[in-house]
Scaffold this motif. Structure first.
Motif, PDB file in Angstrom:
ATOM      1  N   ILE A   1       9.612   8.783  -9.025  1.00 41.99           N
ATOM      2  CA  ILE A   1       9.109   7.442  -9.257  1.00 41.99           C
ATOM      3  C   ILE A   1       9.821   6.259  -7.644  1.00 41.99           C
ATOM      4  N   ARG A   2       9.979   6.120  -7.445  1.00 41.36           N
ATOM      5  CA  ARG A   2       9.762   5.190  -5.708  1.00 41.36           C
ATOM      6  C   ARG A   2      10.966   4.216  -6.719  1.00 41.36           C
ATOM      7  N   ILE A   3      11.205   3.584  -6.134  1.00 42.05           N
ATOM      8  CA  ILE A   3      11.937   2.711  -6.214  1.00 42.05           C
ATOM      9  C   ILE A   3      11.642   1.699  -5.197  1.00 42.05           C
ATOM     10  N   PHE A   4      11.582   0.101  -5.719  1.00 46.67           N
ATOM     11  CA  PHE A   4      11.111  -0.793  -4.030  1.00 46.67           C
ATOM     12  C   PHE A   4      13.141  -1.922  -4.334  1.00 46.67           C
ATOM     13  N   ASP A   5      12.603  -3.152  -3.564  1.00 46.66           N
ATOM     14  CA  ASP A   5      13.445  -3.758  -3.899  1.00 46.66           C
ATOM     15  C   ASP A   5      12.981  -4.952  -3.522  1.00 46.66           C
ATOM     16  N   ILE A   6      12.802  -5.835  -4.564  1.00 44.14           N
ATOM     17  CA  ILE A   6      11.607  -6.694  -4.286  1.00 44.14           C
ATOM     18  C   ILE A   6      11.955  -8.540  -3.868  1.00 44.14           C
ATOM     19  N   SER A   7      13.577  -8.458  -3.594  1.00 42.51           N
ATOM     20  CA  SER A   7      13.935  -9.285  -3.493  1.00 42.51           C
ATOM     21  C   SER A   7      13.416  -9.856  -2.585  1.00 42.51           C
ATOM     22  N   ASP A   8      12.873  -9.854  -1.383  1.00 44.32           N
ATOM     23  CA  ASP A   8      12.537 -10.643  -0.927  1.00 44.32           C
ATOM     24  C   ASP A   8      11.283  -9.845  -0.768  1.00 44.32           C
ATOM     25  N   LEU A   9      10.180 -11.431  -1.240  1.00 44.57           N
ATOM     26  CA  LEU A   9       8.526 -10.689  -1.135  1.00 44.57           C
ATOM     27  C   LEU A   9       7.693 -11.007   0.352  1.00 44.57           C
ATOM     28  N   SER A  10       8.774 -11.577   1.886  1.00 47.71           N
ATOM     29  CA  SER A  10       8.351 -11.417   2.517  1.00 47.71           C
ATOM     30  C   SER A  10       8.613  -9.854   3.327  1.00 47.71           C
TER      31      SER A  10
ATOM     32  N   VAL B   1       0.535  -1.191   0.140  1.00 45.20           N
ATOM     33  CA  VAL B   1       0.443   0.608   0.585  1.00 45.20           C
ATOM     34  C   VAL B   1       1.447   0.882  -0.067  1.00 45.20           C
ATOM     35  N   CYS B   2       0.967   1.482  -0.907  1.00 40.00           N
ATOM     36  CA  CYS B   2       2.029   3.209  -1.103  1.00 40.00           C
ATOM     37  C   CYS B   2       0.696   4.363  -2.320  1.00 40.00           C
ATOM     38  N   PRO B   3      -0.296   5.153  -1.897  1.00 42.49           N
ATOM     39  CA  PRO B   3      -1.197   5.721  -2.805  1.00 42.49           C
ATOM     40  C   PRO B   3      -0.449   6.769  -3.433  1.00 42.49           C
ATOM     41  N   GLY B   4      -0.854   6.990  -4.053  1.00 42.91           N
ATOM     42  CA  GLY B   4       0.002   8.565  -4.993  1.00 42.91           C
ATOM     43  C   GLY B   4      -0.257   8.522  -6.861  1.00 42.91           C
ATOM     44  N   GLY B   5      -1.174   6.980  -6.662  1.00 40.46           N
ATOM     45  CA  GLY B   5      -1.367   7.559  -8.137  1.00 40.46           C
ATOM     46  C   GLY B   5      -0.503   7.768  -9.002  1.00 40.46           C
ATOM     47  N   GLN B   6      -0.542   7.592 -10.168  1.00 41.78           N
ATOM     48  CA  GLN B   6      -1.118   6.170 -11.232  1.00 41.78           C
ATOM     49  C   GLN B   6      -0.607   5.035 -10.618  1.00 41.78           C
ATOM     50  N   GLY B   7       0.354   4.833 -10.790  1.00 42.25           N
ATOM     51  CA  GLY B   7       0.572   3.298 -10.418  1.00 42.25           C
ATOM     52  C   GLY B   7       1.758   2.721 -11.091  1.00 42.25           C
ATOM     53  N   ASP B   8       1.951   2.701 -12.018  1.00 44.35           N
ATOM     54  CA  ASP B   8       2.196   2.745 -13.811  1.00 44.35           C
ATOM     55  C   ASP B   8       4.115   2.223 -13.054  1.00 44.35           C
ATOM     56  N   LEU B   9       4.081   0.275 -12.918  1.00 43.65           N
ATOM     57  CA  LEU B   9       5.146  -0.026 -12.915  1.00 43.65           C
ATOM     58  C   LEU B   9       5.837  -0.657 -14.088  1.00 43.65           C
ATOM     59  N   SER B  10       6.925  -1.227 -13.080  1.00 47.86           N
ATOM     60  CA  SER B  10       7.811  -1.859 -14.225  1.00 47.86           C
ATOM     61  C   SER B  10       9.025  -2.485 -13.231  1.00 47.86           C
ATOM     62  N   VAL B  11       9.549  -3.828 -13.424  1.00 49.16           N
ATOM     63  CA  VAL B  11      10.189  -4.646 -13.018  1.00 49.16           C
ATOM     64  C   VAL B  11      11.563  -4.710 -13.519  1.00 49.16           C
ATOM     65  N   HIS B  12      12.652  -5.206 -12.548  1.00 49.26           N
ATOM     66  CA  HIS B  12      14.059  -5.136 -13.450  1.00 49.26           C
ATOM     67  C   HIS B  12      14.622  -6.123 -12.598  1.00 49.26           C
ATOM     68  N   GLY B  13      14.988  -7.005 -12.770  1.00 51.40           N
ATOM     69  CA  GLY B  13      16.440  -7.716 -11.694  1.00 51.40           C
ATOM     70  C   GLY B  13      15.183  -8.103 -10.545  1.00 51.40           C
ATOM     71  N   ASN B  14      15.826  -7.342  -9.141  1.00 49.33           N
ATOM     72  CA  ASN B  14      15.124  -6.929  -7.992  1.00 49.33           C
ATOM     73  C   ASN B  14      14.117  -6.059  -7.573  1.00 49.33           C
ATOM     74  N   LEU B  15      14.043  -4.890  -8.757  1.00 49.48           N
ATOM     75  CA  LEU B  15      14.005  -3.424  -8.871  1.00 49.48           C
ATOM     76  C   LEU B  15      12.672  -3.272  -9.264  1.00 49.48           C
ATOM     77  N   LEU B  16      11.443  -2.693  -8.658  1.00 50.82           N
ATOM     78  CA  LEU B  16      10.228  -3.062  -8.758  1.00 50.82           C
ATOM     79  C   LEU B  16      10.167  -0.999  -9.625  1.00 50.82           C
ATOM     80  N   PHE B  17       9.656  -0.407 -10.558  1.00 51.49           N
ATOM     81  CA  PHE B  17      10.035   1.357 -10.367  1.00 51.49           C
ATOM     82  C   PHE B  17       8.342   1.603 -10.367  1.00 51.49           C
ATOM     83  N   MET B  18       7.965   2.606  -9.623  1.00 50.90           N
ATOM     84  CA  MET B  18       6.226   2.271  -9.891  1.00 50.90           C
ATOM     85  C   MET B  18       6.973   4.444  -9.525  1.00 50.90           C
ATOM     86  N   SER B  19       5.372   4.819 -10.340  1.00 52.98           N
ATOM     87  CA  SER B  19       4.986   5.903 -10.961  1.00 52.98           C
ATOM     88  C   SER B  19       4.367   6.699 -10.023  1.00 52.98           C
TER      89      SER B  19
END
Lengths: 629, 216
Positions: free
Chosen positions: A200-209, A155-173
């Motif tokens: 643009i936010r960058i998330f580390d999604i290597s550990d889904l927990s 949960v991370c509000p802000g719209g519109q949540g356009d996203l991309s993934v590269h390796g362990n990184l997830l990018f969000m608009s």
């Protein structure tokens, strides 16, 4: 989706600047795409029964495998956005008068802003589907045969949540003013601005927990969409092209951000995109490295060098001013990017990805808002979409112009974009269904250009644009409106081909998974070939050329296409079919394959280019078979 | 990453998830550890608020726009230049469209369209303030100025009209600036987009009017 367009759909403000004559003068190249626009009429999709989860459905040449409801925490019936009807506005007016007169208590304010929990764009990596949302994102395991399985929600509000993934990184608009660095919305008091995040936010999604936000790149206009661009040689560097459509922030909130027209302020944050460089060994150091002036006039250098907004002629669409791109699609293997940039479609040379350079631009008087772009596999065509009305309006009614809110199919001829035709969803939709051309990608069938596409409440459609002057729909899926009486914003945001299946995110209803069915328009062999193309990571705006392993189905697919278009002599086709069958049975005849290769290489005069390409590809395939590869 | 938060998280997950529902994370600022939240909290986080200043902004801007429309009605019988006439008509169109949108925004939230505070001209343009030389809000023409405009015609009207409308638009830009300067304002995405579109569009119109004015 663009709420601003809804607000100013009259666009009268923009047309103030330029009367028809002035508009004509500013774009000598402006002329309508000339090909055939297929008719729009009623079909099975036009009269479906309404409902949020029980609406009527129409489907053609597809199978609906799964419909996945919104994840917990990402749905509230109250959050479905419905612009007020005339009656509601009147009732509210009466209520307000009563409140003012002291005869009624004010009712509680509405809880949600428009689209607060809308599902948006998608990406896929390693069997995981990521579905963006104005409220964050959800990840699903889609690696198995069964229904998608929710893995986690963020949960991370802000719209519109356009996203991309590269390796362990997830990018969000993130574009809205409500968004905060810490993903909260209501905690910040007083010094609001310091905690605001747009970019643009960058998330580390290597550990889904334990998904973690590791960086947040602030930009002057936030981020509406973005596109990942790999460095051509340095695997440690990833670029992100940021397309921002919203207002410019104050320079005391974010240093270096300046507003205004370039005449008054040459440093303006309008009229550019952001190029962000991400060092993959230290992604927290991601930063903007360039804000190229890709709309500049080539001769004068004037920063605002493209469409200045307004109507081309009296009966033209009112086209938005080109001071941003809405979306950019890159095709690194051919060194090009196609930008859907408000009032223009543009072509960029990205051989130096840090310094994209415009090589062509297209204006069309029927295009209100150039919204997204998709190359065909060869890279000699671009399908652009026009989000006329911003996505929250009913624009597929029978009375709406068939070339407005449609796809514009352009060819690239000698490095120049040339408009060829329009394609609009051929089924008229009701006034309570928001509908206009929206996001999609290619279905990788060799020898054909097949675009899979979402049309909001117009549903999902597949169009064949192999012949750019004669686009034709070959499959669809649609539901009835959420509500029969009023427009409640919903429908398919994006429809993407991800490793053999169609995934279609639905603003209000979750997402759908569909598969292709053989038909007169698409054979079992063509489907089998498409379903065999596998990619580890798919971000639809970062295109890559599909790889088709040599297989009897590939040959059969070309033969099916040539049979459909009468592009092959019958005897030759029969011999080729026999050879394919022998290959399929595990006893390929090399000598015959070589012989067939030579026969197919003789392309008769006046063969249409698509058939000529198929014959050539088939000839080469048989040649490899003949050589034993 | 320090092992402690991950460990804590695992415990929280084990308790809250019960092995069935996947976790919902709220990430926090860059570098911070995420926390696990409930579905109800997730829904709550997506609400957006608006503050009294937002409501006042919308109410005042309606009054402000209404005067522009009123100015354009004068133009029909008084203007000399066809360029000014055309421009005026388009301004009226866009201002009317925006007024409808602002009304919708207010009505959808069950809020009165007219401002309740005395400085805003309680019932819009029909109720003039006491002082004929004081405009209702920034950039608006005072009652005396409106009278002067109505009394002029031909090229003199064109000039007064353009000067007045430029000032009027400038006032709208000031109102947007004042709105954005306040705490917690313009969080509502629709309102925030609208405010920024006013800035973009009216700046462009000012530029256009200045060009016409210099050519008169």
């Amino acid at each position: 989706m663009n709420i601003r367009s809804l607000l100013l759909s009259s666009a009268a403000a923009a047309s103030v600047l330029f009367g028809a004559a002035a508009a004509q003068a500013q774009s000598p190249s402006g002329q309508a795409a000339a090909g055939q626009t297929p008719p729009v009429g009623a079909d099975a999709r036009s009269t479906l029964s309404p409902g949020l989860h029980d609406a009527g459905q129409a489907i053609s040449n597809l199978t609906l495998e799964h419909s996945v409801r919104p994840a917990p925490g990402f749905f509230d019936p109250e959050a479905i956005f419905a612009p007020p009807t005339r009656e509601e506005a009147e009732a509210a007016r009466a209520r307000a008068a009563a409140v003012e007169a002291g005869t009624a208590e004010p009712p509680p304010p509405r809880r949600y802003s428009p689209l607060a929990m809308a599902n948006s764009d998608m990406a896929m990596t390693n069997g995981r589907l990521f579905v963006g949302n104005f409220n964050g994102f959800n990840a699903y395991d889609v690696s198995g045969e069964g229904a998608p399985e929710l893995l986690l929600s963020v949960v991370c509000p802000g719209g519109q949540g356009d996203l991309s993934v590269h390796g362990n990184l997830l990018f969000m608009s993130v574009e809205q003013n409500r968004a905060r660095l810490d993903c909260g919305v209501r905690d910040a008091e007083g010094e609001v601005n310091a905690e605001r995040f747009r970019g643009i936010r960058i998330f580390d999604i290597s550990d889904l927990s334990a998904p973690r936000q590791i960086a947040a790149v602030q930009t002057c206009r936030g981020s509406h969409t973005h596109t990942l661009v790999p460095h051509p040689t340095d695997a440690n560097v990833l670029y992100v092209y940021n397309s921002a459509t919203s207002s410019v922030r104050k320079s005391d909130e974010l240093a270096g951000c300046r507003d205004g027209e370039p005449g008054e302020n040459p440093e303006t944050a309008l009229y550019s995109i952001d190029v962000i460089k991400v060092p993959l060994n230290a992604p927290a150091q991601a930063a903007i490295v360039n804000r190229p002036r890709i709309f500049a006039d080539r001769e004068t250098g004037e920063i605002a060098g493209l469409w200045k907004g307004g109507r081309f002629g009296v009966a033209s669409q009112s086209s938005a001013v080109t001071n941003h791109c809405h979306d950019i699609t890159v095709y690194p293997e051919i060194g090009l990017a196609a930008g859907a940039c408000s009032g223009n479609g543009i072509l960029l040379d990205i051989s130096d990805p840090e310094n994209p350079a415009r090589i062509s631009e297209l204006f069309d008087p029927d295009m209100a808002y150039w919204h997204s772009a998709t190359f065909n596999t060869t890279g000699d065509k671009v399908l652009f979409t026009d989000e006329w009305g911003g996505g929250t309006s009913a624009r597929c009614r029978a009375e709406d112009p068939h070339s407005w809110g449609a796809d514009l199919i352009a060819a690239i001829e000698n490095g120049r974009l040339v408009g060829k035709s329009f394609f609009k969803l051929p089924a008229a939709q009701t006034a309570s269904e928001n509908c206009v051309a929206h996001n999609g990608n290619l279905i990788p069938v060799p020898g054909r250009d097949l675009m899979l596409q979402a049309w909001y409440q117009g549903g999902v459609s597949i169009v064949d644009f192999t012949d750019p002057a004669r686009p034709m729909e070959i499959a669809y899926f649609d539901r009835g409106p959420i509500d029969a009486e009023r427009l409640m914003v919903g429908g398919h945001w994006s429809a993407y081909w991800f490793n053999g299946r169609i995934y279609a995110s639905e603003i209000a209803r979750g997402f759908d998974v569909l598969s292709l069915e053989p038909s007169e328009h698409l054979s079992a062999a063509e489907i089998a070939v498409a379903e065999r193309v596998m990619q580890g990571t798919i971000n639809p705006q970062t295109q890559s050329r599909p790889v088709w392993e040599d297989h009897p189905d590939v040959a059969a697919a070309y033969l099916d296409q040539l049979a459909r278009s009468n592009g092959i002599e019958t005897g030759l086709a029969q011999r080729a079919r026999t050879a394919v069958q022998q290959w399929r049975d595990g006893r390929p005849n090399r000598a015959r394959a070589t012989e067939l290769s030579q026969a197919l290489a003789v392309v008769p005069e006046k063969t249409p280019p698509a058939d000529a390409a198929r014959l050539k590809a088939l000839s080469e395939l048989f040649a490899r078979l003949g050589r034993g590869r | 990453m320090s092992p402690t938060p991950a460990l804590l998280l695992a415990i929280v997950l084990g308790v809250s998830a019960g092995g069935q529902t996947p976790p919902i994370f709220h990430p926090g600022a860059p570098g911070a550890a995420p926390r696990v939240i409930s579905a109800a909290e997730a829904v709550e986080l997506s609400r957006t608020g608006f503050v009294a200043a937002d409501v006042r902004f919308m109410q005042h801007m309606i009054v402000h726009h209404a005067q522009a429309v009123e100015m354009v009605t004068l133009l029909e019988t008084r203007a000399a230049s066809p360029t000014v006439r055309l421009l005026g008509e388009r301004i009226a169109q866009s201002q009317a469209a925006e007024m409808a949108l602002m009304e919708e925004w207010l009505l959808a939230r069950s809020l009165p369209v007219a401002a309740a505070d005395p400085h805003a001209g309680h019932h819009g343009i029909n109720h003039a303030p006491a002082d004929p030389d004081t405009p209702l809000m920034p950039g608006m023409l005072s009652p005396s100025q409106m009278t002067a405009l109505a009394a002029s015609s031909g090229p003199a009207f064109d000039r007064l009209f353009l000067e007045g409308m430029i000032r009027h638009h400038q006032g709208a830009l000031d109102m947007v600036e004042a709105l954005l300067a306040g705490p917690d304002t313009a969080e509502d995405p629709m309102l925030s987009d609208f405010a920024s579109s006013i800035t973009a569009d009216q700046s462009a119109e000012i530029l256009r009017m200045q060009t016409i004015l210099s050519g008169l």
